[in-house]
Design an enzyme around this catalytic site. Structure first.
Site, PDB file in Angstrom:
ATOM      1  N   ASN A 251      -6.289  -2.723   2.630  1.00 36.58           N
ATOM      2  CA  ASN A 251      -6.342  -4.089   2.776  1.00 36.58           C
ATOM      3  C   ASN A 251      -7.637  -4.462   2.874  1.00 36.58           C
ATOM      4  OD1 ASN A 251      -3.644  -4.420   2.710  1.00 36.58           O
ATOM      5  ND2 ASN A 251      -3.474  -4.691   4.852  1.00 36.58           N
TER       6      ASN A 251
ATOM      7  N   ARG B 148       0.708  -1.390   0.034  1.00 34.97           N
ATOM      8  CA  ARG B 148      -0.103   0.026   0.042  1.00 34.97           C
ATOM      9  C   ARG B 148       0.858   1.186  -0.056  1.00 34.97           C
ATOM     10  NH1 ARG B 148      -3.285   0.045   4.895  1.00 34.97           N
ATOM     11  NH2 ARG B 148      -1.585  -1.228   5.657  1.00 34.97           N
TER      12      ARG B 148
END
Length: 98
Positions: free
Chosen positions: A41, A23
């Site tokens: 997520n 990320r």
């Protein structure tokens, strides 16, 4: 889709992409491309990316996401990306990790 009009893509990334800095890496690439949105997520091991901006820049992000790590130095192991395109939404600023 008009390449001159901002667009929104929801990109589901499948593979080993959680707990490896994916990320953070995605956020850095999105900011370099001038995109706004987020990466977060999902409970099933995928990462959801919402990216808004010029369609060519979003496609460039998807290309970077799908490259092999040895080429992109991207963390994790991406098996596939599934994209859904739509109109950009108002009020989205910056690119954040959620």
């Amino acid at each position: 889709m008009d390449d001159n009009e901002p667009a929104r893509a929801v990109i589901w990334v499948h593979g080993r992409v959680q707990g490896v800095g994916f990320r953070w890496w995605t956020r850095a690439r999105a900011l370099e491309l001038g995109l706004v949105g987020h990466a977060r997520n999902a409970g099933d091991g995928r990462v959801e990316i919402v990216a808004q901006g010029p369609p060519p820049k979003i496609r460039e992000l998807v290309t970077l996401l799908e490259e092999k790590p040895s080429q992109a130095l991207r963390p994790g192991d991406v098996h596939t990306c599934v994209c859904t395109w739509g109109a950009a939404r108002d009020g989205v600023e910056g690119f954040v990790e959620k």
